[in-house]
Design an enzyme around this catalytic site. Structure first.
Site, PDB file in Angstrom:
ATOM      1  CD  GLU A 276      -9.380 -42.891  -0.656  1.00  0.00           C
ATOM      2  OE1 GLU A 276      -8.612 -42.946   0.330  1.00  0.00           O
ATOM      3  OE2 GLU A 276      -9.617 -41.852  -1.290  1.00  0.00           O
TER       4      GLU A 276
ATOM      5  CB  THR B 290      -7.059 -38.503  -1.235  1.00  0.00           C
ATOM      6  OG1 THR B 290      -7.568 -39.754  -0.763  1.00  0.00           O
ATOM      7  CG2 THR B 290      -7.499 -38.294  -2.670  1.00  0.00           C
TER       8      THR B 290
ATOM      9  CG  HIS C  68     -12.677 -43.115   2.397  1.00  0.00           C
ATOM     10  ND1 HIS C  68     -13.290 -42.874   3.616  1.00  0.00           N
ATOM     11  CD2 HIS C  68     -11.669 -42.211   2.293  1.00  0.00           C
ATOM     12  CE1 HIS C  68     -12.667 -41.882   4.218  1.00  0.00           C
ATOM     13  NE2 HIS C  68     -11.691 -41.461   3.442  1.00  0.00           N
TER      14      HIS C  68
ATOM     15  CG  ASP D 163      -5.409 -42.314  -2.822  1.00  0.00           C
ATOM     16  OD1 ASP D 163      -5.312 -43.522  -2.526  1.00  0.00           O
ATOM     17  OD2 ASP D 163      -6.252 -41.559  -2.294  1.00  0.00           O
ATOM     18  CG  HIS D 164      -3.422 -42.659   0.585  1.00  0.00           C
ATOM     19  ND1 HIS D 164      -3.988 -43.410   1.599  1.00  0.00           N
ATOM     20  CD2 HIS D 164      -4.406 -41.818   0.173  1.00  0.00           C
ATOM     21  CE1 HIS D 164      -5.244 -43.058   1.778  1.00  0.00           C
ATOM     22  NE2 HIS D 164      -5.526 -42.084   0.928  1.00  0.00           N
TER      23      HIS D 164
END
Length: 692
Positions: free
Chosen positions: A330, A370, A488, A541-542
């Site tokens: 994440e 995500t 996150h 994911d990013h």
């Protein structure tokens, strides 16, 4: 009389404009706003912003206008009052008693909301009908409540836009719409990330103060109610103003600027939210530039050794049935790692693992969510306009990395520490043949720590080892895709694991704790019999943020990725430009898989590979190749930038940016390649040609 009746609108409107101006000034000087503004540009941004705000407030004041239009004493006279009350009671009973009433057919909480509204209407209408002497006081109370709701909503919206901008560098978009849909995770995230009680108390206190002020200035307007003629004049005037506002917004919302921050700051968040809510999927062929479909497909497929959508991938070497563990991390921006120049030592384990891996040093995520990362790693296709395919209805039976592994006899699973219904992940992965292991599979004693997004990554690591041990005993090779959650917001995790307290709620803590959890995972994995026969793919994911000076800031899409397998993958760096969609085809190449492919990503280790990357938001589609970034946007807008190396502390391959000035003379070949890639992908998806 009529001029007196507009005083509440004027006071609320002035308050709204002041709040909106303050939030714009905050955005202008916010640290996330990396662009610089000249004096005249600031005047332009603020001027367009004020015009947008006037239009939006005019439309939003429809409820207040309706309240004034329905103010009347005559409706309580006999027999009208009793008839109206009877009708309201019948509607209430209809909603309450009839199982399949029209409100329940809409699903959700519509019926409950309607029941509560009609119930309150009956209560207050009855009081004013049977207590005529208290009618003024009751009307004043209702008026005060309406003013209070408007005041609180104005303040709450400003605070919400601030926090959204603070997180994403944008006004409302698809993510804000998701926040309404996934209320449990989102409200929980807000509760854990921010001092909610003091914040809401402050909002209510300010709202109450503003309401008292406006109420004292305007309450006399309720003593002399407008007659029918005056109401028609007010209604006609209001309809005209709303029409002008809607017409005006159709122009002001399309004003563009080379500086994406200017566009966001001068915009009003509510029209952007409405647009996102009504545009889950953008029709490429309606909004984007296009060329002849056959030519587009020919252009796009020419980069493959076999220029066809369905291609046979063959290897001269024997297939290797090694286990594969794909770990999507994440929000792990490349610049969190020491390998990309970070000096804070946030990822000591990942940096040490990178030294033993095949590391892709010039890789870009396809998006900033995500679900985009999961889409890229699972479907291996360029991003498409609108919401991720994972969130769409037509998301099942696709050709996926999982389907390739299943065709080879693998056990295929998706592992996630939260509830996989979030972001439609469960629907997507089960619909494409994956087994699911998520928070529902945890026993209470297996959870040492959890927040609203899921169990701590170290708990998921232990569960993953259990799952892989069980799979290994079955005698089948396994492919497990694990999505981490701890990095996150609110960035909370167990205390005592790293040198940043678990309640510090810092991004750095989230990154460092995720690194700690991955270290624990590998320490446990090394003790298992299946370890040396396993390939580990670790990729973000990013990035942590997608805000930048332009539509698609490349540095906010750069992510780390590595392939590690002790005794199998030799340490090396691959520095050519590549996309997230190329990772899994490359892994299949390393395993010498023979399969029929519909992937639009490529094995980057093959001689025919052409360095390129796809980066996108929900509406801006970017293509990076040959030192150019080409962006296509609605409605058929084309922009092109020159990608340049800039000197800095890092090695050149880690320092790629692009010129902020749009190229006036487009490289037409690259424009055609951009259109061909996105148009072809959209066409094949629309016609189910990317299904297995």
């Amino acid at each position: 009389m009529i001029t007196q009746k507009i005083k509440p609108f004027l006071y609320l409107g002035i308050f709204y404009l002041i709040v909106s101006l303050v939030i714009r000034l905050v955005f202008l000087f916010h640290p996330i706003t990396t662009a610089s503004f000249g004096f005249f540009e600031i005047i332009k941004v603020l001027s367009i912003g004020i015009i947008n705000d006037i239009f939006v407030f005019t439309i939003a004041s429809v409820f207040l206008a309706l309240y004034f239009l329905f103010l009347s004493n005559s409706k309580y006279d006999k027999p009208y009052g009793h008839i109206i009350l009877g009708i309201l009671i019948l509607i209430f009973l209809y909603i309450l008693v009839i199982p399949n009433n029209i409100f329940k057919q809409y699903g959700g909480s519509i019926a409950e909301i309607a029941l509560a509204f009609i119930g309150l209407k009956i209560l207050f209408f009855g009081l004013m009908l049977f207590l005529p002497g208290k009618r003024i006081q009751i009307r004043n109370v209702l008026y005060f409540i309406i003013l209070f709701l408007y005041s609180v909503i104005i303040i709450f919206n400003a605070v919400s836009e601030y926090f959204f901008y603070n997180e994403f560098g944008l006004r409302y978009n698809f993510i804000a719409v998701d926040y309404l849909i996934y209320t449990n995770e989102v409200i929980g995230n807000i509760m854990e990330s921010y001092p909610v009680v003091p914040l809401f108390l402050s909002i209510f206190a300010v709202g109450l103060a503003i309401t008292f002020f406006i109420y004292r200035k305007t309450r006399k307007e309720l003593l002399d109610l407008p007659n029918l003629k005056q109401k028609f004049i007010l209604l006609g005037s209001f309809i005209l103003l709303v029409a002008v506002s809607l017409f005006g917004l159709s122009f002001t919302t399309k004003i563009t600027s080379p500086n994406v921050f200017a566009e966001e700051i001068e915009a009003n968040g509510l029209p952007k939210f409405y647009w996102a809510f009504t545009h889950n999927e953008l029709d490429y062929f309606q909004f984007y530039p296009k060329i002849d479909q056959k030519l587009a497909e020919k252009n796009f497929l020419s980069e493959f050794s076999t220029p066809a959508l369905t291609r046979n991938i063959t290897s001269e070497q024997p297939e290797l049935k090694k286990n594969v563990v794909l770990i999507s991390i994440e929000s792990l921006s490349a610049d969190f790692m020491e390998h990309y120049g970070n000096t804070e030592k946030l990822t000591p384990f990942l940096d040490s693992l990178a030294d033993k891996s095949m590391m892709f040093t010039n890789l870009y995520a396809t998006g900033n969510r995500t679900v985009r990362g999961l889409e890229a790693l699972t479907l291996c296709i360029p991003p498409t306009a609108g919401e991720s395919i994972i969130k769409r209805e037509n998301n099942k039976n696709k050709f996926t990395t999982g389907s390739v592994f299943k065709s080879k006899g693998y056990d295929v699973k998706f592992l996630y520490g939260g509830y996989s219904y979030f972001d439609n992940m469960q629907d997507f992965f089960t619909g494409n043949g994956y087994g699911i292991v998520d928070r529902d599979n945890f026993k209470p004693e297996e959870i040492s720590f959890a927040n609203v997004w899921g169990v701590a990554d170290e708990d998921m690591a232990k569960k993953a080892i259990q799952v892989m041990n069980a799979e290994a005993k079955s005698g089948k090779p396994f492919f497990n895709h694990w999505m981490t959650v701890s990095n996150h917001r609110p960035f909370t995790y167990p205390d005592g694991r790293i040198d940043i307290p678990g309640n510090a709620k810092s991004r750095e803590g989230g990154v460092k704790y995720t690194d700690y959890s991955l270290r624990k995972f590998f320490e446990m994995a090394k003790k298992q019999d299946w370890y040396k026969n396993t390939v580990f793919v670790i990729i973000a994911d990013h990035c942590a943020s997608s805000a930048g000076d332009t539509e698609l800031p490349m540095d906010k899409y750069k992510i780390p990725a590595m392939v590690y397998s002790e005794g199998f993958i030799q340490p090396q760096k691959f520095d050519k430009l590549m996309s997230q969609i190329d990772v899994m085809p490359t892994v299949f190449g390393l395993l010498n898989f023979n399969y029929q492919s519909k992937f639009l990503g490529q094995d980057v280790l093959k001689s025919e590979f052409q360095p390129k990357a796809y980066i996108a938001t929900y509406q801006d589609l970017g293509f990076v190749k040959d030192d150019h970034l080409t962006i296509i946007s609605p409605v058929r807008i084309i922009r092109q930038y020159s990608v340049k190396q800039k000197p800095g502390k890092l090695s050149p391959q880690f320092n790629i940016y692009y010129d902020e000035n749009i190229l006036k003379d487009h490289n037409q070949k690259l424009v055609d390649e951009t259109i061909s890639a996105y148009q072809s992908t959209s066409y094949w998806l629309k016609n189910n040609q990317l299904n297995r």
